[in-house]
Design an enzyme around this catalytic site. Sequence first.
Site, short mmCIF file in Angstrom:
data_model
loop_
_atom_site.label_atom_id
_atom_site.label_comp_id
_atom_site.label_asym_id
_atom_site.label_seq_id
_atom_site.Cartn_x
_atom_site.Cartn_y
_atom_site.Cartn_z
CE1 TYR A 14 -3.61 2.62 0.70
CE2 TYR A 14 -2.17 3.36 2.47
CZ TYR A 14 -3.27 3.56 1.65
OH TYR A 14 -4.02 4.71 1.78
CE LYS A 66 -3.57 5.79 -1.55
NZ LYS A 66 -4.53 6.59 -2.36
#
Length: 254
Positions: free
Chosen positions: A158, A162
């Site tokens: 994750y 990002k």
Amino acid sequence: MSNKTDSNTDVRGSTALVTGATSGIGRAVAQSLARQGAEVVLHGRDRGRGEALVKEIARQGGSARFVAADLTDAEETLRLAAEAGDVDILVNNAGLFEFAPTAVTDAASFDRQMAINTRAPFLLVGALAPAMARRGRGSIVTIGSSAARSPAPIGAAYGASKAAVELLTRYWGTEFGPSGVRVNAVSPGPVRTEGSAAMLGEHAAAMNRTNARGRAGDPGEIAELVTFLAGPASSYVNGAVLFADGGELSTLPA
């Protein structure tokens, strides 16, 4: 929602596409942009929730329509761009977080997170920004995450997804800025949403101990920043990543 707009954030006459608009930060962003006069194209996967939000925005004096699409599918993502049409504001908000250690994050999980968090914004910008550039105006805002800059023992996939999209923001600001299209990102710390509450469960209160404000953020606070970046008040802001994390602490307090 009222029909009163602020001249600094007035986006009347604009069309805005907001991905992941049926809950959390995306919902707050969609409502804020509608309140400031934009016609909002709401994206999500759940048609029932999408149509309910369309009706809610209409009751409050705004204008919206809903388009369903699965952003893990590249063709679906491009279809969303086509159905949205000529948009003046693109908000890349849809996100997927599967917080797990690297050893138990399989290829399918990694690919899902990269597809939604990084590839979908890339494809949407590629499909929509050139038309904005031809018109000489537009604003693109992507929702990043403090996970992009604050490593943790879990959630590496994750965080990488990002970090990638925040870097892309700077590239896009350079690529499209000369044509009048501003590209920026908002990088929130922990925000109290349905998703974060479900993920953390009984540990949700820990979000309040991650920053100097002593509390998690509210979706409306992030929406205010997105609306600022979409409107005329931010006309000299381009290629920027704005941190909205309450003053992140380097270590958790005892």
